[in-house]
Design a protein around this motif. Structure first.
Motif, PDB file in Angstrom:
ATOM      1  N   LEU A  41     -12.669  -0.557  27.660  1.00 39.04           N
ATOM      2  CA  LEU A  41     -11.812  -1.195  26.668  1.00 39.04           C
ATOM      3  C   LEU A  41     -10.772  -0.197  26.189  1.00 39.04           C
ATOM      4  CD1 LEU A  41     -14.436  -3.188  24.637  1.00 39.04           C
ATOM      5  CD2 LEU A  41     -12.911  -3.975  26.414  1.00 39.04           C
ATOM      6  N   LEU A  42      -9.535  -0.357  26.663  1.00 40.53           N
ATOM      7  CA  LEU A  42      -8.451   0.538  26.295  1.00 40.53           C
ATOM      8  C   LEU A  42      -7.790   0.046  25.027  1.00 40.53           C
ATOM      9  CD1 LEU A  42      -6.875   1.147  29.807  1.00 40.53           C
ATOM     10  CD2 LEU A  42      -8.586   2.500  28.629  1.00 40.53           C
ATOM     11  N   ALA A  43      -6.996   0.925  24.419  1.00 35.76           N
ATOM     12  CA  ALA A  43      -6.315   0.575  23.171  1.00 35.76           C
ATOM     13  C   ALA A  43      -5.039  -0.200  23.491  1.00 35.76           C
ATOM     14  CB  ALA A  43      -5.980   1.836  22.377  1.00 35.76           C
ATOM     15  N   LEU A  44      -5.216  -1.485  23.845  1.00 32.00           N
ATOM     16  CA  LEU A  44      -4.106  -2.349  24.196  1.00 32.00           C
ATOM     17  C   LEU A  44      -3.849  -3.315  23.040  1.00 32.00           C
ATOM     18  CD1 LEU A  44      -5.091  -3.276  27.849  1.00 32.00           C
ATOM     19  CD2 LEU A  44      -3.469  -1.541  27.134  1.00 32.00           C
ATOM     20  N   THR A  45      -2.608  -3.704  22.853  1.00 32.04           N
ATOM     21  CA  THR A  45      -2.270  -4.728  21.878  1.00 32.04           C
ATOM     22  C   THR A  45      -1.895  -5.979  22.630  1.00 32.04           C
ATOM     23  OG1 THR A  45      -1.435  -3.066  20.353  1.00 32.04           O
ATOM     24  CG2 THR A  45      -0.754  -5.351  19.973  1.00 32.04           C
ATOM     25  N   TRP A  92     -11.451  -9.639  33.174  1.00 32.38           N
ATOM     26  CA  TRP A  92     -12.834 -10.160  33.154  1.00 32.38           C
ATOM     27  C   TRP A  92     -12.747 -11.526  32.468  1.00 32.38           C
ATOM     28  CZ3 TRP A  92     -17.482  -7.262  34.422  1.00 32.38           C
ATOM     29  CH2 TRP A  92     -17.198  -6.017  35.011  1.00 32.38           C
ATOM     30  N   VAL A  93     -12.261 -12.516  33.215  1.00 30.76           N
ATOM     31  CA  VAL A  93     -11.866 -13.808  32.641  1.00 30.76           C
ATOM     32  C   VAL A  93     -13.018 -14.799  32.736  1.00 30.76           C
ATOM     33  CG1 VAL A  93     -10.252 -15.728  32.773  1.00 30.76           C
ATOM     34  CG2 VAL A  93      -9.448 -13.392  33.197  1.00 30.76           C
ATOM     35  N   ASN A 126     -10.713  -7.841  26.170  1.00 28.85           N
ATOM     36  CA  ASN A 126      -9.973  -7.903  24.919  1.00 28.85           C
ATOM     37  C   ASN A 126     -10.813  -8.419  23.762  1.00 28.85           C
ATOM     38  OD1 ASN A 126      -7.693  -9.785  23.241  1.00 28.85           O
ATOM     39  ND2 ASN A 126      -7.073  -7.704  23.804  1.00 28.85           N
ATOM     40  N   ILE A 127     -12.104  -8.658  24.001  1.00 31.00           N
ATOM     41  CA  ILE A 127     -12.917  -9.385  23.041  1.00 31.00           C
ATOM     42  C   ILE A 127     -13.137  -8.616  21.739  1.00 31.00           C
ATOM     43  CG2 ILE A 127     -15.178  -8.563  23.829  1.00 31.00           C
ATOM     44  CD1 ILE A 127     -14.233 -12.208  22.882  1.00 31.00           C
ATOM     45  N   PRO A 184      -8.128 -11.288  19.731  1.00 34.64           N
ATOM     46  CA  PRO A 184      -8.716 -11.438  21.069  1.00 34.64           C
ATOM     47  C   PRO A 184      -7.906 -12.390  21.940  1.00 34.64           C
ATOM     48  CG  PRO A 184      -9.992 -12.640  19.447  1.00 34.64           C
ATOM     49  CD  PRO A 184      -9.013 -11.814  18.681  1.00 34.64           C
ATOM     50  N   ARG A 185      -7.903 -12.104  23.217  1.00 31.87           N
ATOM     51  CA  ARG A 185      -7.115 -12.860  24.183  1.00 31.87           C
ATOM     52  C   ARG A 185      -7.922 -14.078  24.635  1.00 31.87           C
ATOM     53  NH1 ARG A 185      -5.918  -8.949  28.760  1.00 31.87           N
ATOM     54  NH2 ARG A 185      -4.882  -7.896  27.037  1.00 31.87           N
ATOM     55  N   PHE A 186      -7.484 -15.284  24.209  1.00 29.64           N
ATOM     56  CA  PHE A 186      -8.184 -16.486  24.639  1.00 29.64           C
ATOM     57  C   PHE A 186      -7.211 -17.660  24.655  1.00 29.64           C
ATOM     58  CE2 PHE A 186      -8.336 -17.179  20.116  1.00 29.64           C
ATOM     59  CZ  PHE A 186      -8.496 -18.537  19.922  1.00 29.64           C
ATOM     60  N   ALA A 187      -7.611 -18.720  25.337  1.00 30.33           N
ATOM     61  CA  ALA A 187      -6.786 -19.921  25.446  1.00 30.33           C
ATOM     62  C   ALA A 187      -7.701 -21.136  25.474  1.00 30.33           C
ATOM     63  CB  ALA A 187      -5.924 -19.874  26.711  1.00 30.33           C
ATOM     64  N   THR A 188      -7.192 -22.273  25.004  1.00 32.31           N
ATOM     65  CA  THR A 188      -7.969 -23.510  24.934  1.00 32.31           C
ATOM     66  C   THR A 188      -7.661 -24.407  26.122  1.00 32.31           C
ATOM     67  OG1 THR A 188      -8.028 -23.422  22.514  1.00 32.31           O
ATOM     68  CG2 THR A 188      -8.457 -25.554  23.548  1.00 32.31           C
ATOM     69  N   LEU A 189      -8.708 -24.957  26.714  1.00 33.18           N
ATOM     70  CA  LEU A 189      -8.590 -25.924  27.803  1.00 33.18           C
ATOM     71  C   LEU A 189      -9.175 -27.251  27.335  1.00 33.18           C
ATOM     72  CD1 LEU A 189      -8.071 -26.563  30.891  1.00 33.18           C
ATOM     73  CD2 LEU A 189     -10.497 -25.966  31.225  1.00 33.18           C
ATOM     74  N   THR A 190      -8.394 -28.321  27.447  1.00 30.35           N
ATOM     75  CA  THR A 190      -8.873 -29.655  27.114  1.00 30.35           C
ATOM     76  C   THR A 190      -9.081 -30.445  28.397  1.00 30.35           C
ATOM     77  OG1 THR A 190      -7.676 -29.626  25.005  1.00 30.35           O
ATOM     78  CG2 THR A 190      -8.399 -31.763  25.845  1.00 30.35           C
ATOM     79  N   VAL A 191     -10.298 -30.935  28.602  1.00 30.90           N
ATOM     80  CA  VAL A 191     -10.627 -31.706  29.800  1.00 30.90           C
ATOM     81  C   VAL A 191     -10.718 -33.178  29.418  1.00 30.90           C
ATOM     82  CG1 VAL A 191     -12.337 -32.086  31.611  1.00 30.90           C
ATOM     83  CG2 VAL A 191     -11.821 -29.765  30.850  1.00 30.90           C
TER      84      VAL A 191
END
Length: 314
Positions: free
Chosen positions: A18-22, A86-87, A159-160, A165-172
């Motif tokens: 886990l690097l220091a990324l923004t 790591w998705v 990124n957790i 945190p890096r995330f996105a929503t999926l609607t099925v």
């Protein structure tokens, strides 16, 4: 999946460091044209088209589809950043927020047994981990799942821990997709035998062809399957010696060993009873598949309990 994996500077580019990324929520840049891709998803019989969607992870953010139809879905995953990729896909229980899910996951991905046990119990009530895949700029991959209507999240384990945190929503929703999953040439199943985690590998793992990853553990126990190509001179004893240096609750050795952590690929943590079809960038040769996840009941890391296997990719 453990995120605090290495302390060695030699493996500073390893995806799990886990690097220091923004991170931002903006779209990712285009993937380098030179990156090799897994074999294309085979067309469905009788002309039905597969539902294939793209996910891109980078230092700038996570670009992912917002919608999908119920049924079989193949997600093609790429990254342009060695420190991302790591998705994972998760389905929250009704009313659960991403921050609540994240707080439980953070308890699991540390090295303290009581926190791991508490986080595992919380996670059972908050979400279902549906797998995903580990990628690098030179190692894209895809994973296929059968989805039902509802809300899902993509997130990047890299990124957790960040404030954003890096995330996105999926609607099925909508009309069901009718195409079948890609046809695998091998199946890899994780299960308990006499209280020990074991890998059951059936069929032949072939370069460029899909394989199915199944979790047959008891209810409430997540597992992952990460593949590492072994150097020609690496022996089983070398791998055993390296594994012996792991801490019981997931602390990684202070040096790189028999596993090239910067080039691992595979399937991310998945609930018991779930399966995922993986199409990974594997080459012919010897590989080890390992499980860095932890026992929900006592917090021990499964690789220390023997959940690894050496096999050949043809």
């Amino acid at each position: 999946m453990r995120t605090k994996r290495t302390r060695s500077t030699r493996v500073g580019a390893v995806a799990c460091l886990l690097l220091a990324l923004t991170a931002t929520a903006g779209p990712a840049p285009a993937v380098a044209a030179s990156a090799p891709a897994p074999a294309a998803v085979a067309p469905a019989p009788d002309g039905r088209s597969a539902q294939v969607l793209d996910i891109r992870s980078s230092a700038e953010g996570l670009s992912a589809p917002a919608t999908a139809r119920p049924g079989n879905v193949t997600f093609r995953v790429t990254t342009t950043d060695p420190a991302s990729g790591w998705v994972s896909l998760v389905r929250p229980k009704p009313g659960v927020t991403f921050e609540e899910f994240r707080s439980s996951l953070l308890k699991i991905i540390n090295h303290t047994a009581p926190d791991i046990i508490e986080g595992s119990a919380e996670l059972r009530d908050r979400a279902e981990l549906l797998g995903g895949t580990v990628i690098h700029p030179n190692l894209p991959a895809s994973f296929s799942k059968t989805l039902t209507p509802g809300t899902y999240w993509f997130f990047d384990y890299q990124n957790i821990r960040k404030a954003q945190p890096r995330f996105a929503t999926l609607t099925v929703g909508g009309a069901p997709a009718t195409a079948p999953r890609p046809v695998p040439t091998a199946s890899l199943t994780g299960r308990l035998v006499d209280g020990r985690p074991v890998w059951d590998l059936q069929g032949t793992v072939r370069a460029g062809r899909p394989l199915v990853f199944r979790n047959a553990m008891p209810a409430g126990q997540n597992i992952e399957a990460i593949f590492f190509r072994l150097a020609e001179d690496t022996t089983e004893e070398d791998l055993k010696a390296y594994i012996a240096e792991f801490g019981d609750h997931g602390k990684f050795p202070d040096h790189s060993g028999a596993l090239d952590l910067a080039q691992g690929t595979g399937g991310l943590p998945m609930n018991s009873g779930e399966s995922s079809v993986l199409n990974l960038t594997l080459q012919p040769g010897r590989y080890a598949v390992v499980d860095f996840f932890v026992d929900a009941n006592d917090g021990t890391i499964f690789i220390k309990r023997g959940h690894w296997k050496i096999f050949e990719v043809r």
